[in-house]
Design a protein around this motif. Structure first.
Motif: not given
Length: 184
Positions: A61-65
């Motif tokens: 799972i990727w998260i970003k700003r």
């Protein structure tokens, strides 16, 4: 359990489940990644600290700003004061707002994150209305193209008109000189 099976279960858990934070958990907004699976985050009240991403989310799972997460506090933590327990998506945020658990500090952030307040259905209706107007410039319109935000935007101005005028004025002087030379 194989990596593919693990990834399938983790993604299904994140996308389908709706979690309400407990009293000791915080809803936080990610400000950026500091590397080593550490992210800087801010609470609704404005408190900033580092949170870690658990092993089950890494490479799955990727998260970003700008993303919202639910964080479990780490009491013995020095710099890292929390661990991400759940990643919130648009549907999760809407359900938390309906329940009344959403922090007051993030009310305006949530409104702006819903892409100018338009739902996908409204955007498609707006596009069909624009197509019905029959603008012939629709082929030249580049607004729907992908814009790479990692590159600096360079605007080019056309200065060909100025150079053409200068060339014409120089050519006129040469012709005048030729004309004077013939008269003598």
């Amino acid at each position: 359990m194989s990596k593919a099976t693990k990834r399938k279960h983790v993604v299904k858990e994140v996308l389908e489940d709706c979690v309400i934070p407990t009293e000791d958990q915080h809803i936080m907004r990610v400000l950026g990644s500091n590397g080593n699976n550490l992210h800087e985050a801010v609470t609704g009240s404005g408190e900033r600290f580092l949170v870690s991403m658990p092993t089950k989310f890494r490479k799955n799972i990727w998260i970003k700003r700008g993303d919202f997460v639910i964080v479990d506090p780490i009491k013995e933590g020095g710099k890292v004061k929390g661990e991400i327990s759940f990643i919130l998506y648009r549907d999760h945020i809407q359900s938390l707002r309906k329940v009344g658990v959403w922090p007051e500090g993030f009310q305006e952030d949530c409104a702006s994150s819903e892409r100018n307040g338009e739902k996908p259905k409204e955007r498609s209706e707006r596009k069909t209305e624009e197509e019905e107007e029959g603008d012939s410039d629709s082929e030249d319109d580049d607004s729907d193209l992908f814009v790479n935000t990692n590159r600096a935007t360079v605007l080019y101005s056309e200065s060909e008109e100025e150079t053409d005028e200068e060339d014409d004025s120089n050519g006129d002087k040469e012709e005048e000189d030729d004309g004077e030379g013939r008269e003598q």
